[in-house]
Design a protein around this motif. Structure first.
Motif, PDB file in Angstrom:
ATOM      1  N   TYR A  94       3.661 -44.734  19.718  1.00 57.57           N
ATOM      2  CA  TYR A  94       3.833 -45.409  18.388  1.00 57.57           C
ATOM      3  C   TYR A  94       2.548 -44.652  17.446  1.00 57.57           C
ATOM      4  N   GLU A  95       1.647 -44.699  18.065  1.00 59.41           N
ATOM      5  CA  GLU A  95       0.410 -44.033  16.931  1.00 59.41           C
ATOM      6  C   GLU A  95       0.793 -42.839  16.467  1.00 59.41           C
ATOM      7  N   ALA A  96       1.376 -41.994  17.589  1.00 59.15           N
ATOM      8  CA  ALA A  96       1.655 -40.605  17.206  1.00 59.15           C
ATOM      9  C   ALA A  96       2.684 -40.564  16.240  1.00 59.15           C
ATOM     10  N   ALA A  97       3.594 -41.403  16.314  1.00 64.73           N
ATOM     11  CA  ALA A  97       4.899 -41.246  15.606  1.00 64.73           C
ATOM     12  C   ALA A  97       4.304 -41.768  14.055  1.00 64.73           C
ATOM     13  N   GLY A  98       3.602 -42.484  14.051  1.00 60.56           N
ATOM     14  CA  GLY A  98       2.776 -42.907  12.712  1.00 60.56           C
ATOM     15  C   GLY A  98       2.190 -41.973  11.965  1.00 60.56           C
ATOM     16  N   VAL A  99       1.605 -40.905  12.814  1.00 59.81           N
ATOM     17  CA  VAL A  99       1.015 -39.842  12.041  1.00 59.81           C
ATOM     18  C   VAL A  99       1.487 -38.749  11.616  1.00 59.81           C
ATOM     19  N   MET A 160       0.651 -55.103   8.064  1.00 57.48           N
ATOM     20  CA  MET A 160       2.157 -54.648   7.705  1.00 57.48           C
ATOM     21  C   MET A 160       2.212 -53.779   6.719  1.00 57.48           C
ATOM     22  N   VAL A 161       1.636 -54.100   5.560  1.00 52.97           N
ATOM     23  CA  VAL A 161       1.736 -53.175   4.229  1.00 52.97           C
ATOM     24  C   VAL A 161       1.240 -51.617   4.634  1.00 52.97           C
ATOM     25  N   ASP A 162       0.412 -51.789   5.495  1.00 53.69           N
ATOM     26  CA  ASP A 162      -0.085 -50.378   5.661  1.00 53.69           C
ATOM     27  C   ASP A 162       0.765 -49.638   6.837  1.00 53.69           C
ATOM     28  N   LYS A 167       5.727 -45.182  11.931  1.00 51.70           N
ATOM     29  CA  LYS A 167       5.613 -46.545  12.802  1.00 51.70           C
ATOM     30  C   LYS A 167       6.684 -47.413  12.729  1.00 51.70           C
ATOM     31  N   ILE A 168       7.169 -47.534  11.576  1.00 53.03           N
ATOM     32  CA  ILE A 168       8.516 -48.308  11.254  1.00 53.03           C
ATOM     33  C   ILE A 168       9.694 -47.865  11.898  1.00 53.03           C
ATOM     34  N   TYR A 169       9.793 -46.638  12.032  1.00 57.60           N
ATOM     35  CA  TYR A 169      10.844 -45.884  12.630  1.00 57.60           C
ATOM     36  C   TYR A 169      10.761 -46.126  14.189  1.00 57.60           C
ATOM     37  N   HIS A 170       9.531 -45.857  14.753  1.00 58.25           N
ATOM     38  CA  HIS A 170       9.323 -46.219  16.069  1.00 58.25           C
ATOM     39  C   HIS A 170       9.894 -47.520  16.499  1.00 58.25           C
ATOM     40  N   THR A 171       9.335 -48.652  15.648  1.00 62.65           N
ATOM     41  CA  THR A 171       9.642 -50.204  15.875  1.00 62.65           C
ATOM     42  C   THR A 171      11.076 -50.282  15.768  1.00 62.65           C
ATOM     43  N   TRP A 192      16.156 -44.351   9.139  1.00 55.51           N
ATOM     44  CA  TRP A 192      15.335 -43.862   7.837  1.00 55.51           C
ATOM     45  C   TRP A 192      15.649 -44.364   6.490  1.00 55.51           C
ATOM     46  N   LYS A 193      17.093 -44.684   6.376  1.00 57.23           N
ATOM     47  CA  LYS A 193      17.248 -45.395   5.062  1.00 57.23           C
ATOM     48  C   LYS A 193      16.816 -46.928   5.152  1.00 57.23           C
TER      49      LYS A 193
END
Length: 205
Positions: A94-99, A160-162, A167-171, A192-193
């Protein structure tokens, strides 16, 4: 006159024969409660194709493994399939996807409109149309604790705003807590949309 009489007699005979056949058919069908009567186009009742759980005689089809449903051949991928093994369903993934993950789509009215539609269908029942965590299922108390995108806190840390696009895609792909995976419902490009639209909701737009 004689010919007319013969014709009438012939017609009576034919009618009597047809009635007798109809009576016999009806009587036979009624006698056997399991009978469906006459059947036309029998092949419409008995499909040629195999059922998924139907046993298969491997004598005639040696490549099959005893049943109709088969796993895909090794090293093959379905058309349109996108692997996501690089970011596993873990805190580290999750963290890796976020970066690392970046939305490949251009922010435009078409993509945002598609993202809004997908969000309304798949996400708004819990997250709410405005992303305030007050969707229909929350209001009727089927679920609780759904955070708002602008003011809520993520259960995995941070606000959540950050949340980044990755991270959104991973979730969306794996789900989290009460939210299940949407990978089988939303294609990678459509995810992605949704991400794009969620990031608009984060900004209160």
């Amino acid at each position: 006159m004689k010919g007319s009489t013969l014709a009438m007699n012939k017609n009576k005979f034919v009618c009597t024969a047809l009635l007798a056949i109809a009576f016999a058919t009806t009587f036979t069908a009624c006698k056997d409660k399991r009978s469906t009567g006459l059947e036309y186009a029998r092949n419409m009742y008995d499909p040629i194709a195999l059922n998924p759980d139907q046993p298969v005689d491997t004598t005639h089809v040696p490549s099959f493994k005893g049943h109709a449903a088969q796993i895909p051949p090794a090293n093959t991928k379905p058309v349109g399939f996108t692997e996501y093994d690089e970011y596993p369903n873990t805190k580290e993934g999750y963290e890796a996807a976020g970066v690392s993950m970046v939305n490949p789509l251009t922010v435009d009215t078409l993509n945002l409109a598609a993202g809004k539609h997908l969000f309304t269908v798949f996400c708004s029942p819990c997250h709410g149309d405005k992303g305030d965590g007050q969707g229909h299922l929350v209001k009727i108390e089927k679920f609780s604790g759904v955070p708002a995108y602008q003011t809520g806190a993520s259960s995995r840390g941070g606000n959540m705003v950050d949340l980044t696009a990755g991270k959104i895609y991973h979730t969306i792909t794996y789900g989290v807590n009460n939210m299940g995976s949407h990978a089988s419902q939303i294609t990678p490009i459509d995810r992605w949309k949704v991400v794009m639209y969620v990031q608009q909701l984060q900004k209160g737009q």
